[in-house]
Write a protein that holds these residues in place. Structure first.
Motif, PDB file in Angstrom:
ATOM      1  N   LYS A 102      44.825 174.339  66.180  1.00 49.33           N
ATOM      2  CA  LYS A 102      44.722 175.520  65.324  1.00 49.33           C
ATOM      3  C   LYS A 102      45.723 175.445  64.180  1.00 49.33           C
ATOM      4  O   LYS A 102      45.408 175.805  63.039  1.00 49.33           O
ATOM      5  CB  LYS A 102      44.950 176.774  66.158  1.00 49.33           C
ATOM      6  CG  LYS A 102      43.836 177.059  67.161  1.00 49.33           C
ATOM      7  CD  LYS A 102      44.136 178.295  67.988  1.00 49.33           C
ATOM      8  CE  LYS A 102      43.029 178.560  68.997  1.00 49.33           C
ATOM      9  NZ  LYS A 102      43.335 179.743  69.844  1.00 49.33           N
ATOM     10  N   ILE A 103      46.949 174.987  64.495  1.00 48.25           N
ATOM     11  CA  ILE A 103      47.966 174.857  63.449  1.00 48.25           C
ATOM     12  C   ILE A 103      47.537 173.833  62.413  1.00 48.25           C
ATOM     13  O   ILE A 103      47.723 174.022  61.204  1.00 48.25           O
ATOM     14  CB  ILE A 103      49.315 174.476  64.073  1.00 48.25           C
ATOM     15  CG1 ILE A 103      49.863 175.645  64.915  1.00 48.25           C
ATOM     16  CG2 ILE A 103      50.327 174.095  62.996  1.00 48.25           C
ATOM     17  CD1 ILE A 103      51.117 175.304  65.690  1.00 48.25           C
ATOM     18  N   GLY A 104      46.956 172.711  62.911  1.00 51.84           N
ATOM     19  CA  GLY A 104      46.461 171.687  61.976  1.00 51.84           C
ATOM     20  C   GLY A 104      45.367 172.227  61.072  1.00 51.84           C
ATOM     21  O   GLY A 104      45.364 171.973  59.860  1.00 51.84           O
ATOM     22  N   ASN A 105      44.429 172.975  61.668  1.00 52.75           N
ATOM     23  CA  ASN A 105      43.359 173.565  60.855  1.00 52.75           C
ATOM     24  C   ASN A 105      43.919 174.571  59.849  1.00 52.75           C
ATOM     25  O   ASN A 105      43.476 174.628  58.695  1.00 52.75           O
ATOM     26  CB  ASN A 105      42.338 174.255  61.761  1.00 52.75           C
ATOM     27  CG  ASN A 105      41.588 173.274  62.640  1.00 52.75           C
ATOM     28  OD1 ASN A 105      41.486 172.087  62.303  1.00 52.75           O
ATOM     29  ND2 ASN A 105      41.072 173.746  63.760  1.00 52.75           N
ATOM     30  N   LEU A 106      44.894 175.348  60.298  1.00 53.80           N
ATOM     31  CA  LEU A 106      45.513 176.312  59.399  1.00 53.80           C
ATOM     32  C   LEU A 106      46.252 175.609  58.269  1.00 53.80           C
ATOM     33  O   LEU A 106      46.208 176.049  57.113  1.00 53.80           O
ATOM     34  CB  LEU A 106      46.477 177.206  60.186  1.00 53.80           C
ATOM     35  CG  LEU A 106      47.235 178.268  59.379  1.00 53.80           C
ATOM     36  CD1 LEU A 106      46.260 179.222  58.700  1.00 53.80           C
ATOM     37  CD2 LEU A 106      48.202 179.033  60.273  1.00 53.80           C
ATOM     38  N   SER A 107      46.928 174.493  58.612  1.00 49.52           N
ATOM     39  CA  SER A 107      47.643 173.733  57.580  1.00 49.52           C
ATOM     40  C   SER A 107      46.678 173.176  56.532  1.00 49.52           C
ATOM     41  O   SER A 107      46.958 173.222  55.328  1.00 49.52           O
ATOM     42  CB  SER A 107      48.422 172.589  58.236  1.00 49.52           C
ATOM     43  OG  SER A 107      49.090 171.811  57.270  1.00 49.52           O
ATOM     44  N   VAL A 108      45.536 172.657  57.011  1.00 52.46           N
ATOM     45  CA  VAL A 108      44.536 172.134  56.072  1.00 52.46           C
ATOM     46  C   VAL A 108      44.006 173.251  55.176  1.00 52.46           C
ATOM     47  O   VAL A 108      43.856 173.072  53.954  1.00 52.46           O
ATOM     48  CB  VAL A 108      43.384 171.471  56.852  1.00 52.46           C
ATOM     49  CG1 VAL A 108      42.239 171.103  55.907  1.00 52.46           C
ATOM     50  CG2 VAL A 108      43.883 170.228  57.573  1.00 52.46           C
ATOM     51  N   THR A 109      43.748 174.406  55.787  1.00 50.27           N
ATOM     52  CA  THR A 109      43.259 175.544  55.000  1.00 50.27           C
ATOM     53  C   THR A 109      44.273 175.980  53.953  1.00 50.27           C
ATOM     54  O   THR A 109      43.927 176.257  52.796  1.00 50.27           O
ATOM     55  CB  THR A 109      42.930 176.726  55.931  1.00 50.27           C
ATOM     56  OG1 THR A 109      41.960 176.309  56.904  1.00 50.27           O
ATOM     57  CG2 THR A 109      42.375 177.899  55.138  1.00 50.27           C
ATOM     58  N   LEU A 110      45.561 176.026  54.345  1.00 54.16           N
ATOM     59  CA  LEU A 110      46.611 176.413  53.406  1.00 54.16           C
ATOM     60  C   LEU A 110      46.728 175.413  52.259  1.00 54.16           C
ATOM     61  O   LEU A 110      46.918 175.799  51.097  1.00 54.16           O
ATOM     62  CB  LEU A 110      47.947 176.540  54.134  1.00 54.16           C
ATOM     63  CG  LEU A 110      48.104 177.751  55.067  1.00 54.16           C
ATOM     64  CD1 LEU A 110      49.422 177.665  55.824  1.00 54.16           C
ATOM     65  CD2 LEU A 110      48.027 179.044  54.267  1.00 54.16           C
ATOM     66  N   LYS A 111      46.607 174.121  52.576  1.00 54.83           N
ATOM     67  CA  LYS A 111      46.686 173.104  51.523  1.00 54.83           C
ATOM     68  C   LYS A 111      45.512 173.235  50.552  1.00 54.83           C
ATOM     69  O   LYS A 111      45.692 173.083  49.335  1.00 54.83           O
ATOM     70  CB  LYS A 111      46.709 171.708  52.151  1.00 54.83           C
ATOM     71  CG  LYS A 111      48.015 171.376  52.846  1.00 54.83           C
ATOM     72  CD  LYS A 111      47.996 169.976  53.429  1.00 54.83           C
ATOM     73  CE  LYS A 111      49.316 169.648  54.107  1.00 54.83           C
ATOM     74  NZ  LYS A 111      49.316 168.290  54.709  1.00 54.83           N
ATOM     75  N   GLU A 112      44.319 173.497  51.115  1.00 56.21           N
ATOM     76  CA  GLU A 112      43.157 173.668  50.242  1.00 56.21           C
ATOM     77  C   GLU A 112      43.327 174.886  49.346  1.00 56.21           C
ATOM     78  O   GLU A 112      43.029 174.828  48.135  1.00 56.21           O
ATOM     79  CB  GLU A 112      41.895 173.803  51.098  1.00 56.21           C
ATOM     80  CG  GLU A 112      41.511 172.528  51.829  1.00 56.21           C
ATOM     81  CD  GLU A 112      40.311 172.724  52.738  1.00 56.21           C
ATOM     82  OE1 GLU A 112      39.892 173.906  52.903  1.00 56.21           O
ATOM     83  OE2 GLU A 112      39.797 171.728  53.281  1.00 56.21           O
ATOM     84  N   MET A 113      43.823 175.977  49.915  1.00 57.46           N
ATOM     85  CA  MET A 113      44.045 177.188  49.115  1.00 57.46           C
ATOM     86  C   MET A 113      45.128 176.948  48.065  1.00 57.46           C
ATOM     87  O   MET A 113      45.007 177.390  46.914  1.00 57.46           O
ATOM     88  CB  MET A 113      44.437 178.342  50.030  1.00 57.46           C
ATOM     89  CG  MET A 113      43.327 178.793  50.971  1.00 57.46           C
ATOM     90  SD  MET A 113      43.861 180.091  52.102  1.00 57.46           S
ATOM     91  CE  MET A 113      44.289 181.381  50.937  1.00 57.46           C
ATOM     92  N   ALA A 114      46.211 176.240  48.471  1.00 53.77           N
ATOM     93  CA  ALA A 114      47.295 175.950  47.527  1.00 53.77           C
ATOM     94  C   ALA A 114      46.803 175.065  46.388  1.00 53.77           C
ATOM     95  O   ALA A 114      47.179 175.259  45.225  1.00 53.77           O
ATOM     96  CB  ALA A 114      48.458 175.285  48.260  1.00 53.77           C
ATOM     97  N   THR A 115      45.932 174.083  46.723  1.00 51.07           N
ATOM     98  CA  THR A 115      45.398 173.197  45.685  1.00 51.07           C
ATOM     99  C   THR A 115      44.535 173.973  44.692  1.00 51.07           C
ATOM    100  O   THR A 115      44.647 173.784  43.466  1.00 51.07           O
ATOM    101  CB  THR A 115      44.582 172.068  46.328  1.00 51.07           C
ATOM    102  OG1 THR A 115      45.404 171.328  47.228  1.00 51.07           O
ATOM    103  CG2 THR A 115      44.030 171.118  45.268  1.00 51.07           C
TER     104      THR A 115
END
Length: 268
Positions: A102-115
């Motif tokens: 879940k943390i990994g998925n959240l991290s990917v989502t945050l990176k996509e949003m940040a990008t």
């Protein structure tokens, strides 16, 4: 006088012998003497000692049985505790794996949003601090691009890009094609492999999925080789020894989330 005594003694001895013979004849065998009473205490002591030994062995056996039973019960409790502990550890590891996922998925989502956020900021301010490309480089998708305004032959352009840890531009999909066309480039070398054929020009979109894009490191070119360059929306070919502008590309750095959330200058 002495003779009379001797005779009397002999007579007494004879009479005694006769009495013994008569007694032997009447009884037959002379009875043995009665046993002594000394052995009775010893027998009693040995019997008591054996009895005490039997009682002691019984007590020791009972103690051993009870001790073994207690130890077996403790061992069983420890085994049950160990099994329960292993189940808890296994369950905890499973929960941790789910949490990490879940943390990994959240991290990917945050990176996509940040990008996405950084790209919107980059459109308003090309040199925003969140931009994952060096200064004066353009950002598109996962790559950075720069146009160097100096004339070089094709081989020199390859060398110049390598100094920036980059390469000549390769148009590998429609998104990059659209981006390159929007720059209205004029006479910029492309990362096409040199060839012996001299084609006047062709539309750039015809080379999107071509296998001719440069993949090898050519350190020296023989005479008469032709290289491709872009002029607006068309692809041209000329001798690789001629001078053109250089456009390089390289992989963009990851976008930092904290940089995307902060503006260098607050808006309104």
């Amino acid at each position: 006088m002495s003779e009379e005594v001797t005779y009397a003694d002999l007579k007494f001895q004879d009479s005694t012998r006769i009495e013994n013979i008569q007694e032997f004849d009447q009884v037959g065998v002379k009875a043995p003497p009665s046993p002594s009473n000394v052995w009775h205490p010893r027998t009693l002591a040995v019997t008591l000692l054996c009895l005490l030994l039997l009682i002691g062995m019984g007590v020791l056996g009972t103690i051993y049985y009870l001790t073994s039973k207690i130890q077996m019960e403790k061992l069983k409790e420890l085994q049950n505790f160990n099994d329960e502990l292993q189940r808890n550890v296994s369950l905890q590891l499973t929960n941790n794996a789910d949490s990490f996922k879940k943390i990994g998925n959240l991290s990917v989502t945050l990176k996509e949003m940040a990008t996405k956020l950084c790209f919107e900021l980059y459109r308003k301010k090309p040199e925003h601090k969140c931009k994952p490309c060096p200064k004066e480089w353009m950002w598109h998708e996962n790559s950075c691009y720069v146009v160097l305004r100096k004339y070089e032959n094709w081989q020199e352009s390859v060398t110049t890009c390598s100094t920036y840890n980059a390469s000549l531009v390769k148009i590998k999909n429609k998104s990059i094609l659209k981006f390159i066309r929007s720059q209205e480039l004029y006479d910029c070398w492309l990362g096409l492999s040199p060839g012996k054929d001299d084609m006047y020009y062709k539309k750039l979109d015809e080379t999107i999925f071509s296998s001719d894009w440069f993949t090898k490191n050519t350190s020296a070119l023989s005479g008469g080789m032709y290289c491709g360059y872009i002029r607006y929306t068309d692809l041209y070919f000329s001798l690789c020894t001629q001078k053109k502008y250089t456009m390089c590309e390289k992989l963009a750095d990851p976008v930092k989330i904290e940089s995307s959330l902060m503006n260098e200058e607050p808006d309104g």
